[in-house]
Design an enzyme around this catalytic site. Structure first.
Site, PDB file in Angstrom:
ATOM      1  N   ASP A 174       0.580  -0.993  -0.122  1.00  0.00           N
ATOM      2  CA  ASP A 174       0.175  -0.600   0.156  1.00  0.00           C
ATOM      3  C   ASP A 174       1.372   0.818   0.162  1.00  0.00           C
ATOM      4  O   ASP A 174       1.194   1.370   1.163  1.00  0.00           O
ATOM      5  CB  ASP A 174      -1.218   0.139   1.361  1.00  0.00           C
ATOM      6  CG  ASP A 174      -2.253   1.528   0.763  1.00  0.00           C
ATOM      7  OD1 ASP A 174      -1.602   2.266   0.952  1.00  0.00           O
ATOM      8  OD2 ASP A 174      -3.254   1.083   1.182  1.00  0.00           O
ATOM      9  N   HIS A 175       1.191   1.704  -1.223  1.00  0.00           N
ATOM     10  CA  HIS A 175       1.968   2.904  -1.315  1.00  0.00           C
ATOM     11  C   HIS A 175       1.932   3.460  -0.181  1.00  0.00           C
ATOM     12  O   HIS A 175       2.751   4.499   0.115  1.00  0.00           O
ATOM     13  CB  HIS A 175       2.234   3.653  -2.718  1.00  0.00           C
ATOM     14  CG  HIS A 175       1.540   3.870  -3.580  1.00  0.00           C
ATOM     15  ND1 HIS A 175       0.299   4.142  -3.773  1.00  0.00           N
ATOM     16  CD2 HIS A 175       1.748   5.466  -3.011  1.00  0.00           C
ATOM     17  CE1 HIS A 175      -0.406   4.460  -3.964  1.00  0.00           C
ATOM     18  NE2 HIS A 175       0.441   6.053  -4.009  1.00  0.00           N
ATOM     19  N   HIS A 237      -5.810   2.735   1.343  1.00  0.00           N
ATOM     20  CA  HIS A 237      -4.967   4.252   1.205  1.00  0.00           C
ATOM     21  C   HIS A 237      -5.835   4.907   2.573  1.00  0.00           C
ATOM     22  O   HIS A 237      -4.319   5.154   3.610  1.00  0.00           O
ATOM     23  CB  HIS A 237      -4.398   4.972   1.115  1.00  0.00           C
ATOM     24  CG  HIS A 237      -4.356   4.444  -0.804  1.00  0.00           C
ATOM     25  ND1 HIS A 237      -2.832   3.124  -1.083  1.00  0.00           N
ATOM     26  CD2 HIS A 237      -4.449   4.551  -2.279  1.00  0.00           C
ATOM     27  CE1 HIS A 237      -2.967   2.966  -1.790  1.00  0.00           C
ATOM     28  NE2 HIS A 237      -3.437   3.807  -2.849  1.00  0.00           N
ATOM     29  N   LYS A 337     -11.519  12.446  -7.293  1.00  0.00           N
ATOM     30  CA  LYS A 337     -10.277  12.789  -8.884  1.00  0.00           C
ATOM     31  C   LYS A 337     -11.280  14.809  -9.133  1.00  0.00           C
ATOM     32  O   LYS A 337     -12.623  14.433  -8.366  1.00  0.00           O
ATOM     33  CB  LYS A 337     -11.110  12.030  -9.373  1.00  0.00           C
ATOM     34  CG  LYS A 337     -10.583  10.750  -9.455  1.00  0.00           C
ATOM     35  CD  LYS A 337      -8.527   9.553  -9.964  1.00  0.00           C
ATOM     36  CE  LYS A 337      -8.956   8.666  -9.551  1.00  0.00           C
ATOM     37  NZ  LYS A 337      -7.266   9.079  -9.304  1.00  0.00           N
TER      38      LYS A 337
END
Ligand code: BG6
Length: 521
Positions: A174-175, A237, A337
């Site tokens: 999970d960056h 995230h 977004k």
């Protein structure tokens, strides 16, 4: 490191640049090699050329010697992931590369492929004898997101992977956990005695987490339409960020201790009852708009998106962590977004003072006091302004910073109060280099530190929280999908998630367009 999906975008954009940066900083061992595997047929040479070009993007075209050394360690093998024979050939090639590079039979497999290939590749590796560890040689599997599509598919994927690899060998990336500023939440909380006593329901009124993106879905319309904001950003995230904010202090900084504490947070998330979804969750989809920067397309006009799509490109929700520390404290999380800016931040709202001592200054100063910041200007209506509640803002990205907003006395007559900011910016640290999240996580994967990787139970627990919302949306199409103009802060309905009147989202910058034109879809 064996990278599956080596001809794909993630490899060129994140993995190879991350590895190269580690190499430049002397963090890769001399005995290191990459074997890229992918469907596309390619020679080692072509793979090297492509990766060299990706690394030089924006450079002056003169490859430094360390770039050549790094590129020389890259190899490529074509692989049909569906054929058992393919893994036999891969095993032979891997043995040859391993022998030449002296990597001692220690392999990290990185699954940078579409999720439908996670199972076949893990099974193929096991079938070719490449999964089991033996004689001090280690084998690790790094799995990209998305890990599952809902609770059931995530459980199934865990089960399948566990048939071939032990949990200890599996690293689910999970960056967000690789971001310095996310990790810093732990340091801020647990390395400063000043915060911890305040970090409870006694002092904190609510917690806000915003993950705003300015971009639309770009070229990923096809993928995104099957996912949506809740799956794409919240399940993984943003809940991981909540885990960092809400966890209890671990006894030590070992993977098991840290991960045990985050799982406890996820297990304490109060399930959102399907009947409460309308009240606690707001979903939206961006519509075309005219902004100060020009016209922006609506989501349904993006490539790969069906014209009648009902996918959420925005989601905001209010939920609770049902444990002693957080009982009754609302967590407000939103992401979208095509919002006005790319900004990820946490806002810890402290409680209002119980008694507004300075809220009603004597009549003699109500006409205004000099404003120290504004030459000769006078501050209007200080009489009514009760002190605003203090806030701690942790800016995850960009412009990584920590800001404490608290009240001070305005100099001059009376006791007028003004909120000011005390801040720290990472950019002010001399010689700071903020590594890319992938760089950090790739290194951790290679040294066998799973602290910043998600464990099976954590992933399942997050899905358990999110899946009933997805089910309610699917089963009750009457739940509104709010249109919001691209470039605005999302549907106005999201303001209704705040429990108390007058509260609203902390907005780091104004909208790029008029927020009118709210359409319910
Ligand atoms: C990815 C999502 O996991 O995270 C993308 O699939 C999103 O849709 C990205 O844009 C955001 O990451 P970052 O690091 O840019 O905040």
């Amino acid at each position: 490191m064996v990278i599956f999906g080596a001809s794909g975008d993630l490899t060129a954009r994140k993995l190879i640049p991350g590895l190269y940066e580690l190499h430049r900083r002397g963090l890769l061992p001399d005995r290191f090699a990459v074997l890229g595997a992918g469907r596309t047929g390619m020679s080692d040479d072509r793979f090297r050329r492509t990766m060299r070009a990706a690394l030089q993007d924006g450079g002056d075209g003169q490859p430094p010697p360390e770039l050549e050394r790094f590129v020389g360690a890259l190899h490529y093998q074509q692989l049909d992931t569906g054929s058992a024979g393919g893994y036999g050939k891969l095993a032979e090639r891997l043995q040859a590369v391993d022998a030449a590079a002296g990597t001692g039979g220690n392999f990290v497999y990185y699954l940078a492929t579409p999720p439908s290939l996670f199972e076949p590749i893990a099974g193929g590796l096991a079938g070719a004898g490449l999964a089991a560890e033996r004689d001090g040689e280690w084998r690790r599997l790094i799995v990209e997101k998305p890990f599952g599509y809902d609770l059931e598919s995530a459980r199934r994927l865990n089960e399948r992977l566990h048939a071939w690899f032990t949990e200890r060998q599996i690293y689910r990336i999970d960056h967000y956990l690789g971001k310095e500023t996310v990790q810093n939440v732990l340091v801020l909380r647990f390395a400063n005695e000043v915060w911890e006593p305040l970090w409870t329901r006694a002092t904190i009124d609510m917690v806000e987490v915003t993950g705003a993106e300015q971009v639309g879905v770009e070229q990923r319309g096809g993928y995104y339409d099957g996912s949506g904001a809740l799956r794409d950003m919240v399940q993984n995230h943003l809940l991981q960020v909540v885990g960092m904010i809400a966890m209890e202090p671990p006894a030590h900084f070992l993977p098991s201790a840290v991960r045990n504490e985050t799982v406890k947070v996820f297990d304490s998330l109060r399930p959102i009852d399907p009947s409460q979804v309308v009240e606690q969750v707001v979903r939206g989809q961006y519509t075309g708009s005219l902004t100060t920067d020009g016209a922006l397309a609506g989501y349904r006009e993006e490539a790969g998106v069906p014209r009648g799509s009902r996918t959420d490109t925005y989601v905001a929700l209010r939920f609770y962590v049902d444990n002693r520390r957080w009982a009754g404290v609302p967590f407000l999380v939103r992401t979208g977004k095509r919002l006005p800016a790319r900004v990820t931040e946490i806002v810890i709202h402290f409680k209002q003072v119980p008694h507004h001592l300075f809220g009603t200054p004597p009549a003699s100063v109500t006409s205004g006091v000099p404003d120290p910041a504004g030459a000769g200007r006078r501050v209007a209506s200080v009489s009514a302004a009760a002190a605003e509640a203090s806030k701690l803002i942790i800016r995850i990205q960009p412009d990584e910073a920590i800001q404490l907003r608290c009240n001070v006395k305005l100099p001059g007559a009376g006791f007028a109060v003004r909120q000011v900011a005390m801040d720290f910016r990472y950019a002010d640290l001399a010689d700071t280099y903020l590594p890319d999240a992938y760089e950090r996580l790739l290194l951790d994967g290679m040294i066998g530190d799973a602290t910043l990787y998600a464990r099976a139970d954590a992933i399942e627990s997050c899905w358990e929280f999110v899946t009933p919302i997805l089910t309610a949306w699917r089963e009750r199409p009457g739940i509104p999908l709010h249109g919001y103009p691209a470039g605005s802060w999302g549907p106005a309905a999201a303001s209704g998630l705040f429990e108390r009147p007058g509260h609203d989202w902390h907005s780091p910058m104004p909208s790029l367009c008029e927020p009118g034109g709210r359409v319910e879809m």
